[in-house]
Design a protein around this motif. Structure first.
Motif, PDB file in Angstrom:
ATOM      1  N   THR A  75       0.849  -1.192   0.000  1.00  0.00           N
ATOM      2  CA  THR A  75       0.000   0.000   0.000  1.00  0.00           C
ATOM      3  C   THR A  75       0.883   1.240   0.000  1.00  0.00           C
ATOM      4  O   THR A  75       1.811   1.349   0.798  1.00  0.00           O
ATOM      5  CB  THR A  75      -0.928   0.019   1.230  1.00  0.00           C
ATOM      6  N   THR A  81      -4.267  10.429  -1.506  1.00  0.00           N
ATOM      7  CA  THR A  81      -4.323   9.352  -2.497  1.00  0.00           C
ATOM      8  C   THR A  81      -3.678   8.095  -1.940  1.00  0.00           C
ATOM      9  O   THR A  81      -2.600   8.150  -1.353  1.00  0.00           O
ATOM     10  CB  THR A  81      -3.609   9.765  -3.796  1.00  0.00           C
ATOM     11  N   THR A  82      -4.352   6.962  -2.119  1.00  0.00           N
ATOM     12  CA  THR A  82      -3.839   5.672  -1.651  1.00  0.00           C
ATOM     13  C   THR A  82      -3.937   4.646  -2.776  1.00  0.00           C
ATOM     14  O   THR A  82      -4.982   4.522  -3.421  1.00  0.00           O
ATOM     15  CB  THR A  82      -4.642   5.163  -0.438  1.00  0.00           C
ATOM     16  N   LEU A  83      -2.835   3.938  -3.009  1.00  0.00           N
ATOM     17  CA  LEU A  83      -2.810   2.862  -3.995  1.00  0.00           C
ATOM     18  C   LEU A  83      -2.535   1.552  -3.275  1.00  0.00           C
ATOM     19  O   LEU A  83      -1.712   1.505  -2.366  1.00  0.00           O
ATOM     20  CB  LEU A  83      -1.710   3.085  -5.040  1.00  0.00           C
ATOM     21  N   CYS A  94      -7.277   2.057  -6.186  1.00  0.00           N
ATOM     22  CA  CYS A  94      -6.874   3.455  -6.038  1.00  0.00           C
ATOM     23  C   CYS A  94      -8.032   4.236  -5.436  1.00  0.00           C
ATOM     24  O   CYS A  94      -9.180   4.070  -5.844  1.00  0.00           O
ATOM     25  CB  CYS A  94      -6.492   4.050  -7.396  1.00  0.00           C
ATOM     26  N   SER A  95      -7.739   5.060  -4.459  1.00  0.00           N
ATOM     27  CA  SER A  95      -8.783   5.906  -3.886  1.00  0.00           C
ATOM     28  C   SER A  95      -8.189   7.260  -3.541  1.00  0.00           C
ATOM     29  O   SER A  95      -7.006   7.374  -3.219  1.00  0.00           O
ATOM     30  CB  SER A  95      -9.390   5.266  -2.631  1.00  0.00           C
ATOM     31  N   THR A  96      -9.018   8.280  -3.653  1.00  0.00           N
ATOM     32  CA  THR A  96      -8.606   9.628  -3.287  1.00  0.00           C
ATOM     33  C   THR A  96      -9.710  10.260  -2.460  1.00  0.00           C
ATOM     34  O   THR A  96     -10.882   9.887  -2.580  1.00  0.00           O
ATOM     35  CB  THR A  96      -8.302  10.478  -4.540  1.00  0.00           C
ATOM     36  N   LYS A 107      -8.171   0.407 -11.146  1.00  0.00           N
ATOM     37  CA  LYS A 107      -7.590   0.475 -12.482  1.00  0.00           C
ATOM     38  C   LYS A 107      -7.017  -0.887 -12.864  1.00  0.00           C
ATOM     39  O   LYS A 107      -6.376  -1.550 -12.049  1.00  0.00           O
ATOM     40  CB  LYS A 107      -6.482   1.532 -12.522  1.00  0.00           C
ATOM     41  N   ASP A 126       1.722   3.535 -13.796  1.00  0.00           N
ATOM     42  CA  ASP A 126       0.497   3.660 -13.010  1.00  0.00           C
ATOM     43  C   ASP A 126       0.720   4.491 -11.750  1.00  0.00           C
ATOM     44  O   ASP A 126      -0.170   5.200 -11.295  1.00  0.00           O
ATOM     45  CB  ASP A 126      -0.032   2.274 -12.647  1.00  0.00           C
ATOM     46  N   ALA A 130      -1.255   8.043 -11.003  1.00  0.00           N
ATOM     47  CA  ALA A 130      -2.082   8.179  -9.805  1.00  0.00           C
ATOM     48  C   ALA A 130      -1.629   9.328  -8.911  1.00  0.00           C
ATOM     49  O   ALA A 130      -2.448  10.035  -8.322  1.00  0.00           O
ATOM     50  CB  ALA A 130      -2.069   6.873  -9.017  1.00  0.00           C
TER      51      ALA A 130
END
Length: 336
Positions: A75, A81-83, A94-96, A107, A126, A130
């Protein structure tokens, strides 16, 4: 070490398509936020995609990296922003966070993350997308620079090509022509044959005395229900855009399209109090006070408004079903 730097440059060339494939000399350097990057792990290219050691690059960027060995997940988090990558899984979570609400944007990856010799590898392209990273090649000094866009809160608009950093350095106010050209970038331009069907229409007689590109612009925005025929007849493209005009366009850009009567109502809103009330309900403005309605909106305020509507969720659909979307999601699909 020299071989590793050249390997990284080759990888970036495939990802960003801006670094030359062949590099002469041994003085090439790679910088992350102006700091030279040094790593012992090799760079891997798979299916024309570059995989990089996650800790090597992200620790230079000062991102938080967490490894869950049991779940085989890594993570990455920075600001809002977190991937989340899972080894062997081609879906990146992916979340923001926008206005306190998480926006999930999963994605599909063309190359899944891998674990090689106890090193976790992730797709570079990617990550750069992001986190709005920018990769540039300095040919004169033979340097690769990886950094973040400077205009943080407007980065999404820059990322999608709606505005550029140069736009932020222009005059304090924005003309109606500039504003409409900017709004048009949210949408796919129709074919030339589409416009040809409209040019002879009596509906657009008021456009006969303007240049070809402006005529196309106004017809396109009319077809998107962003401009009415009355708007077009009264427009003065060279004038500065007013706050009332900006909010009117913002409401029309974020109107629900599954309910025709509701959409038509929003398009036909004409009283400043109604427009300001609707804009206030959508959190585009902080007050319903219409005192500044006819005053010109500053360029920065207009761009901030566009950034707000970018993430506004609205409903679309019809007989096949209704779904919620946003301009951000639409643009994200176009570049994925």
């Amino acid at each position: 070490m020299k071989k590793k730097i050249i390997s990284l440059l080759s990888a970036l060339a495939l990802t960003a398509q801006i670094v030359p494939c062949a590099l002469a000399g041994n003085d090439v350097k790679v910088y992350v936020n102006d700091t030279e990057m040094i790593t012992d792990a090799p760079i891997i290219i798979e299916n024309d995609r570059t995989l990089v050691p996650v800790r090597a690059i992200l620790e230079y960027l000062d991102y938080n990296v967490d490894w869950d060995g049991d779940a085989q997940k890594v993570t990455i988090a920075k600001d809002e922003t977190t991937l989340t990558f899972t080894i062997g899984n081609s879906v990146m979570e992916c979340s923001t966070i926008y206005q306190g609400n998480p926006i999930p944007l999963p994605k599909i990856l063309e190359t899944a993350p891998k674990l090689i010799n106890d090193t976790t590898y992730i797709p570079l392209s990617d990550v750069t997308t992001a986190f709005e990273l920018n990769i540039t090649w300095d040919a004169d000094n033979k340097e690769v620079h990886i950094d973040k866009y400077e205009k943080g809160y407007l980065t999404p608009l820059i990322k999608f090509g709606i505005i550029s950093n140069d736009d932020l350095n222009k005059s304090e106010y924005i003309t109606t022509q500039e504003a409409l050209n900017t709004i048009q970038k949210f949408y796919t331009m129709p074919s030339e044959s589409y416009f040809n069907r409209w040019y002879s229409s009596d509906k657009f007689e008021s456009l006969n005395n303007i240049d070809y590109s402006s005529k196309k612009l106004l017809i396109h925005l009319h077809s998107r229900n962003l401009l009415t025929l009355d708007d077009i007849a009264e427009l003065k493209l060279e004038d500065n855009l007013t706050n009332l005009q900006a909010l009117t366009y913002a409401i029309r850009m974020t109107g629900s399209t599954y309910d025709c009567s509701s959409q038509i109502k929003e398009i036909r809103l004409s009283e400043p109090s109604d427009i300001y009330s609707t804009a206030y309900e959508r959190n585009f403005i902080d007050t319903e006070d219409t005192a500044n309605a006819q005053s010109p909106i500053s360029r920065v305020d207009f761009y901030e408004l566009l950034n707000k509507i970018l993430f506004f969720n609205y409903s679309r659909g019809g007989g096949a079903g209704i779904y919620t979307t946003s301009l951000y999601k639409t643009l994200q699909k176009q570049i994925s």
